[in-house]
Design a protein around this motif. Structure first.
Motif, PDB file in Angstrom:
ATOM      1  N   ASP A 381       0.832  -1.211   0.000  1.00  0.00           N
ATOM      2  CA  ASP A 381       0.000   0.000   0.000  1.00  0.00           C
ATOM      3  C   ASP A 381       0.866   1.261   0.000  1.00  0.00           C
ATOM      4  OD1 ASP A 381      -2.049  -1.790   0.121  1.00  0.00           O
ATOM      5  OD2 ASP A 381      -2.724  -1.256   2.141  1.00  0.00           O
ATOM      6  N   LYS A 382       1.914   1.232   0.805  1.00  0.00           N
ATOM      7  CA  LYS A 382       2.806   2.392   0.889  1.00  0.00           C
ATOM      8  C   LYS A 382       3.526   2.618  -0.434  1.00  0.00           C
ATOM      9  CE  LYS A 382       6.401   4.396   3.844  1.00  0.00           C
ATOM     10  NZ  LYS A 382       7.257   4.170   5.036  1.00  0.00           N
ATOM     11  N   LEU A 383       3.972   1.530  -1.082  1.00  0.00           N
ATOM     12  CA  LEU A 383       4.625   1.647  -2.391  1.00  0.00           C
ATOM     13  C   LEU A 383       3.652   2.189  -3.433  1.00  0.00           C
ATOM     14  CD1 LEU A 383       6.759  -1.622  -2.697  1.00  0.00           C
ATOM     15  CD2 LEU A 383       7.624   0.713  -2.859  1.00  0.00           C
ATOM     16  N   ALA A 384       2.406   1.728  -3.378  1.00  0.00           N
ATOM     17  CA  ALA A 384       1.400   2.193  -4.334  1.00  0.00           C
ATOM     18  C   ALA A 384       1.161   3.696  -4.186  1.00  0.00           C
ATOM     19  CB  ALA A 384       0.098   1.424  -4.126  1.00  0.00           C
ATOM     20  N   TYR A 385       1.105   4.160  -2.948  1.00  0.00           N
ATOM     21  CA  TYR A 385       0.937   5.602  -2.706  1.00  0.00           C
ATOM     22  C   TYR A 385       2.164   6.367  -3.213  1.00  0.00           C
ATOM     23  CZ  TYR A 385       0.326  10.013  -0.234  1.00  0.00           C
ATOM     24  OH  TYR A 385       0.204  11.335   0.062  1.00  0.00           O
ATOM     25  N   LYS A 386       3.335   5.794  -2.993  1.00  0.00           N
ATOM     26  CA  LYS A 386       4.569   6.415  -3.496  1.00  0.00           C
ATOM     27  C   LYS A 386       4.517   6.549  -5.007  1.00  0.00           C
ATOM     28  CE  LYS A 386       9.577   5.621  -3.710  1.00  0.00           C
ATOM     29  NZ  LYS A 386      10.676   4.686  -3.331  1.00  0.00           N
ATOM     30  N   LEU A 387       4.038   5.507  -5.700  1.00  0.00           N
ATOM     31  CA  LEU A 387       3.927   5.557  -7.162  1.00  0.00           C
ATOM     32  C   LEU A 387       2.967   6.660  -7.590  1.00  0.00           C
ATOM     33  CD1 LEU A 387       4.574   4.353  -9.941  1.00  0.00           C
ATOM     34  CD2 LEU A 387       2.659   2.780  -9.609  1.00  0.00           C
ATOM     35  N   ARG A 388       1.857   6.784  -6.884  1.00  0.00           N
ATOM     36  CA  ARG A 388       0.891   7.842  -7.208  1.00  0.00           C
ATOM     37  C   ARG A 388       1.539   9.221  -7.100  1.00  0.00           C
ATOM     38  NH1 ARG A 388      -4.869   7.912  -4.269  1.00  0.00           N
ATOM     39  NH2 ARG A 388      -5.208   6.264  -5.799  1.00  0.00           N
ATOM     40  N   GLN A 389       2.291   9.434  -6.037  1.00  0.00           N
ATOM     41  CA  GLN A 389       2.967  10.720  -5.846  1.00  0.00           C
ATOM     42  C   GLN A 389       4.041  10.942  -6.906  1.00  0.00           C
ATOM     43  OE1 GLN A 389       0.428  11.640  -3.785  1.00  0.00           O
ATOM     44  NE2 GLN A 389       1.971  13.033  -2.991  1.00  0.00           N
ATOM     45  N   GLN A 390       4.748   9.876  -7.281  1.00  0.00           N
ATOM     46  CA  GLN A 390       5.779   9.986  -8.321  1.00  0.00           C
ATOM     47  C   GLN A 390       5.161  10.360  -9.664  1.00  0.00           C
ATOM     48  OE1 GLN A 390       7.504   6.053  -7.848  1.00  0.00           O
ATOM     49  NE2 GLN A 390       9.389   6.915  -7.012  1.00  0.00           N
ATOM     50  N   ASN A 432      -5.997   7.367   2.717  1.00  0.00           N
ATOM     51  CA  ASN A 432      -7.064   7.554   3.701  1.00  0.00           C
ATOM     52  C   ASN A 432      -6.567   7.282   5.116  1.00  0.00           C
ATOM     53  OD1 ASN A 432      -8.885   8.225   1.704  1.00  0.00           O
ATOM     54  ND2 ASN A 432      -9.681   6.142   1.493  1.00  0.00           N
ATOM     55  N   GLN A 433      -5.785   6.205   5.263  1.00  0.00           N
ATOM     56  CA  GLN A 433      -5.226   5.886   6.575  1.00  0.00           C
ATOM     57  C   GLN A 433      -4.288   6.989   7.048  1.00  0.00           C
ATOM     58  OE1 GLN A 433      -3.392   2.100   5.847  1.00  0.00           O
ATOM     59  NE2 GLN A 433      -5.286   0.938   6.174  1.00  0.00           N
ATOM     60  N   LYS A 434      -3.516   7.506   6.116  1.00  0.00           N
ATOM     61  CA  LYS A 434      -2.564   8.564   6.443  1.00  0.00           C
ATOM     62  C   LYS A 434      -3.287   9.831   6.879  1.00  0.00           C
ATOM     63  CE  LYS A 434       1.392  11.030   4.464  1.00  0.00           C
ATOM     64  NZ  LYS A 434       2.217  11.247   3.259  1.00  0.00           N
ATOM     65  N   ASN A 435      -4.359  10.186   6.162  1.00  0.00           N
ATOM     66  CA  ASN A 435      -5.127  11.382   6.518  1.00  0.00           C
ATOM     67  C   ASN A 435      -5.787  11.239   7.877  1.00  0.00           C
ATOM     68  OD1 ASN A 435      -4.460  12.680   4.145  1.00  0.00           O
ATOM     69  ND2 ASN A 435      -6.282  11.966   3.054  1.00  0.00           N
ATOM     70  N   ASN A 436      -6.344  10.045   8.132  1.00  0.00           N
ATOM     71  CA  ASN A 436      -6.965   9.806   9.437  1.00  0.00           C
ATOM     72  C   ASN A 436      -5.939   9.873  10.554  1.00  0.00           C
ATOM     73  OD1 ASN A 436      -9.491   9.477   8.325  1.00  0.00           O
ATOM     74  ND2 ASN A 436      -9.278   7.262   8.084  1.00  0.00           N
ATOM     75  N   SER A 437      -4.756   9.317  10.267  1.00  0.00           N
ATOM     76  CA  SER A 437      -3.688   9.346  11.264  1.00  0.00           C
ATOM     77  C   SER A 437      -3.229  10.769  11.532  1.00  0.00           C
ATOM     78  CB  SER A 437      -2.503   8.497  10.784  1.00  0.00           C
ATOM     79  OG  SER A 437      -1.436   8.570  11.690  1.00  0.00           O
ATOM     80  N   ARG A 438      -3.176  11.564  10.458  1.00  0.00           N
ATOM     81  CA  ARG A 438      -2.746  12.955  10.622  1.00  0.00           C
ATOM     82  C   ARG A 438      -3.766  13.736  11.459  1.00  0.00           C
ATOM     83  NH1 ARG A 438      -1.883  14.116   5.665  1.00  0.00           N
ATOM     84  NH2 ARG A 438       0.365  13.927   5.692  1.00  0.00           N
ATOM     85  N   LYS A 439      -5.042  13.456  11.221  1.00  0.00           N
ATOM     86  CA  LYS A 439      -6.076  14.119  12.019  1.00  0.00           C
ATOM     87  C   LYS A 439      -5.937  13.756  13.493  1.00  0.00           C
ATOM     88  CE  LYS A 439      -9.491  14.374   8.287  1.00  0.00           C
ATOM     89  NZ  LYS A 439     -10.777  13.835   7.785  1.00  0.00           N
ATOM     90  N   ASP A 440      -5.683  12.465  13.742  1.00  0.00           N
ATOM     91  CA  ASP A 440      -5.509  12.025  15.130  1.00  0.00           C
ATOM     92  C   ASP A 440      -4.307  12.705  15.764  1.00  0.00           C
ATOM     93  OD1 ASP A 440      -7.682  10.401  14.900  1.00  0.00           O
ATOM     94  OD2 ASP A 440      -6.533   8.580  14.473  1.00  0.00           O
ATOM     95  N   GLU A 441      -3.229  12.805  14.990  1.00  0.00           N
ATOM     96  CA  GLU A 441      -2.007  13.418  15.528  1.00  0.00           C
ATOM     97  C   GLU A 441      -2.211  14.909  15.769  1.00  0.00           C
ATOM     98  OE1 GLU A 441       0.376  11.637  16.587  1.00  0.00           O
ATOM     99  OE2 GLU A 441      -0.743   9.943  15.819  1.00  0.00           O
ATOM    100  N   ASN A 442      -2.903  15.561  14.843  1.00  0.00           N
ATOM    101  CA  ASN A 442      -3.196  16.988  15.041  1.00  0.00           C
ATOM    102  C   ASN A 442      -4.027  17.202  16.299  1.00  0.00           C
ATOM    103  OD1 ASN A 442      -1.896  18.346  12.952  1.00  0.00           O
ATOM    104  ND2 ASN A 442      -3.501  17.840  11.478  1.00  0.00           N
ATOM    105  N   ARG A 443      -5.042  16.355  16.441  1.00  0.00           N
ATOM    106  CA  ARG A 443      -5.894  16.493  17.605  1.00  0.00           C
ATOM    107  C   ARG A 443      -5.111  16.239  18.891  1.00  0.00           C
ATOM    108  NH1 ARG A 443      -9.377  13.234  16.152  1.00  0.00           N
ATOM    109  NH2 ARG A 443      -8.848  11.415  17.391  1.00  0.00           N
TER     110      ARG A 443
END
Length: 649
Positions: A381-390, A432-443
């Motif tokens: 999943d992480k590699l797939a997201y990396k490919l999307r960003q690339q 989606n997991q990353k965004n949710n995690s970021r929200k949790d960390e921000n909170r």
């Protein structure tokens, strides 16, 4: 003469064949490693390795046989098209010069040259595949040995060890080792071979026509984004593009390498023999050296020239122009070359990630252990997201710099529509997991900031009284600027503050805060925010802001404690009044210094601790405590451990 843009995409069909070979080798090796199961006895394992190597070699050889016939056919078609295209361009020039010479497929000398160059190019491709096949067997045995060593040492299970090793192998791809020791991926090696062969075959045929035409003048093509160096030398293609040169009869004979079999009637009279006004073709352009004209991956070409003709690569004012008639600016050309090199680098990175995804998918499908499979899926999943960003970065960079997106260069055999769809789904899941995690960390971070600020600003009886009035009657922006200057006196790291302050009483009231540094490094305050809070947030801008919300989490407690500790100590040192409440983390730091005496006073201790990198502060503190206990006995062990526990992330 071949136009620079002619070279783009001509090798794609042949490249696809070699991508298939690379995909087969990666899958073959991955399959054999993953199905090996586990390490066995030494003798049995050796026999197994030898058998596997033989089977793998046989399988790859069979695949090579399937591809070789196709690659021969494709290579001949590519090279023949290059010759005919070049001839069409040269023919117009020769006709203008009043010279009539037979076409390539009817000219015995040219046919002989074409066949010689074809055999040379085919031989190079065969050497590439043969070297690749041999190297793949060495890689297979080395990977088996490494997996055995990891399992025998108890470091990993067989499946986990193999997956780690395969990830590394897929990342670098199948490589070709040259006699010089240079390594290239199979794809890059084939691309270089084919492009260079196209240019060299067309060049040799052109030189044959130059010889037959009886002219010794040659003109080179030009294009924006040409390769360059800091000196006028053959490797600096900008220095010789779009210019006219002289080639001697001796050099013509040497570089055509065909005896003159043309009858006198086939050679026109009146060709130019004047060498006095033009530089030497071979010396100036480096033709035949590999670095200069028609060298490795060079897109320049050349053709015959006559003094009666104008230079089509110059405008009426003598400025260099490209094939479309656009003026070539030297600095713009250099920047375009740099940008094109960066684009090639981005393409290599995309291909690398696609190979890693294919191998990771095979690992997921082949491994039985549930725990290993779940880890592999997270990696996928992480590699797939990396490919999307690339891919996103690639498209944006090409558009921003007016570069053609060459999607054929980011293809990987086996990564088709189905694999792309799987990768897209995995990328979305990871995002989606990353965004949710970021929200949790921000909170989480905001809640911590909220508690700290409320403790300090709502304290009832704890206050340090100073006489420094530097913050009085100042605007929020001026207070932030003062806080930045004050923290800069004691902290080495640069502030990430962007110079933006938001004064919002309603938001602070609603969020029940007196101040906060946002993750974008904007400072949010209300009309009653005290000076210490400005200093506290500005300290964050020099430390915590170097991380993102996710990477910040393990260091949050230590960061908050050291930031508040130093903010209070700076206020004391500068004589700035502030309000505060007792905090366990601050007390823990003070008590640690009281017991083991890291520094002579709290200010020095707070400063030296904060100037440590955020990622090593706790470790540094823990090591200080351990060293103290080792040298002074265990009398304060329990108290010190309790202090560390308060600060531990």
């Amino acid at each position: 003469m071949l136009k620079p843009e002619y070279f783009e995409g001509k090798e794609e069909r042949l490249m696809e064949l070699y991508r298939q070979l690379e995909d087969f080798i990666l899958n073959d090796i991955a399959g054999r490693l993953l199905t090996a199961g586990e390490m066995s006895g030494t003798a049995d394992r050796l026999i197994y390795k030898l058998r596997m190597m033989g089977e793998s070699r046989e399988a790859i050889e069979q695949k090579l046989q399937e591809l070789t016939g196709l690659s021969q056919k494709e290579l001949r078609a590519i090279l023949q098209d290059a010759v005919l295209t070049s001839w069409d361009s040269d023919m117009d020039t020769l006709k203008t010069m009043g010279i009539n010479i037979t076409s390539p497929l009817e000219n015995p000398a040219v046919i002989e040259l074409m066949n010689a160059q074809y055999k040379k190019s085919l031989g190079e491709l065969r050497n590439l595949t043969r070297t690749t096949m041999n190297q793949s067997q060495i890689d297979l045995i080395n990977m088996l040995d490494e997996a055995d060593m990891r399992v025998a040492s108890g470091v990993q299970s067989y499946s986990a060890a193999v997956c780690d090793i395969l990830d590394r192998y897929a990342g670098k791809g199948v490589e070709v080792l040259y006699p010089t020791g240079t390594k290239r991926t199979l794809e890059a090696a084939v691309l270089c071979c084919v492009r260079t062969s196209m240019a060299q075959m067309a060049a040799k045929v052109t030189l044959e026509y130059v010889k037959q035409a009886g002219t010794n003048l040659i003109i080179t093509s030009a294009h924006t984004g040409a390769r360059f160096t800091d000196h006028d030398e053959p490797a600096n293609h900008m220095s010789w593009q779009g210019r006219i040169f002289y080639i001697s009869d001796a050099d013509l004979a040497k570089h055509t390498k065909v005896k003159d079999k043309i009858e006198e009637s086939g050679v026109a009279a009146g060709g130019s023999k004047n060498s006095g006004n033009y530089p030497d073709f071979i010396k100036a352009t480096g033709y035949g050296s590999g670095e200069g004209l028609c060298g490795y991956n060079c897109r320049h070409s050349f053709g015959p020239y006559d003094e009666r003709l104008g230079n089509p690569w110059r405008d009426k004012d003598g400025n260099l122009i490209d094939g479309a008639g656009n003026r070539i600016d030297a600095e713009e050309s250099k920047q375009k070359y740099r940008n094109s090199q960066k684009l090639r680098s981005m393409e290599r990175a995309i291909r690398k990630t696609k190979r890693e995804l294919l191998t990771k998918r095979k690992e997921i499908d082949s491994v039985a252990e549930t725990d290993v499979k779940s880890i592999l899926q997270e990696d996928y999943d992480k590699l797939a997201y990396k490919l999307r960003q690339q891919n996103k970065a690639y498209n944006e960079f090409a558009e921003a710099n007016d570069l053609r997106k060459q999607y054929e260069r980011i293809k990987v055999s086996g990564f088709k529509r189905k694999q792309s769809a799987k990768a897209n789904g995995a990328a979305t899941r990871y995002e989606n997991q990353k965004n949710n995690s970021r929200k949790d960390e921000n909170r989480l971070h905001e809640e911590t900031e909220l508690q700290n600020v409320m403790n300090d600003n709502n304290a009832e009886g704890s206050r340090f009284i100073g006489t420094n009035t530097i913050f009085e009657h100042k605007s929020p922006l001026e207070k932030c600027t003062i806080a930045k200057e004050l923290t800069g006196k004691y902290i080495r790291r640069e502030s990430k503050w962007k110079g933006i302050v938001k004064l919002d009483d309603e938001k602070c009231r609603r969020d029940k805060i007196a101040g906060r540094k946002e993750w974008g490094c904007t400072i949010l305050v209300n009309s009653k925010t005290q000076p210490k809070t400005y200093i506290h947030e500005m300290l964050h801008s020099r430390s915590g802001s170097y991380l993102n919300p996710i990477s910040y989490l393990p260091y949050r407690k230590t960061e908050e404690a050291t930031t508040e500790f130093l903010a209070r100590e700076i206020c004391k040192k500068e004589g700035i009044s502030y309000q505060y409440k007792v905090r366990l983390d601050i007390d823990a730091l003070i008590r640690i210094n009281e017991i083991i005496k890291i520094e002579k006073n709290n200010f020095d201790f707070a400063q030296i601790l904060y100037n440590k990198d955020i990622k090593i502060r706790y470790i540094w503190l823990e090591n200080k405590v351990k060293r103290y206990l080792l040298n002074n006995g265990m009398e304060n062990k329990k108290e010190l451990e309790q202090c560390l526990e308060v600060l531990k992330g």
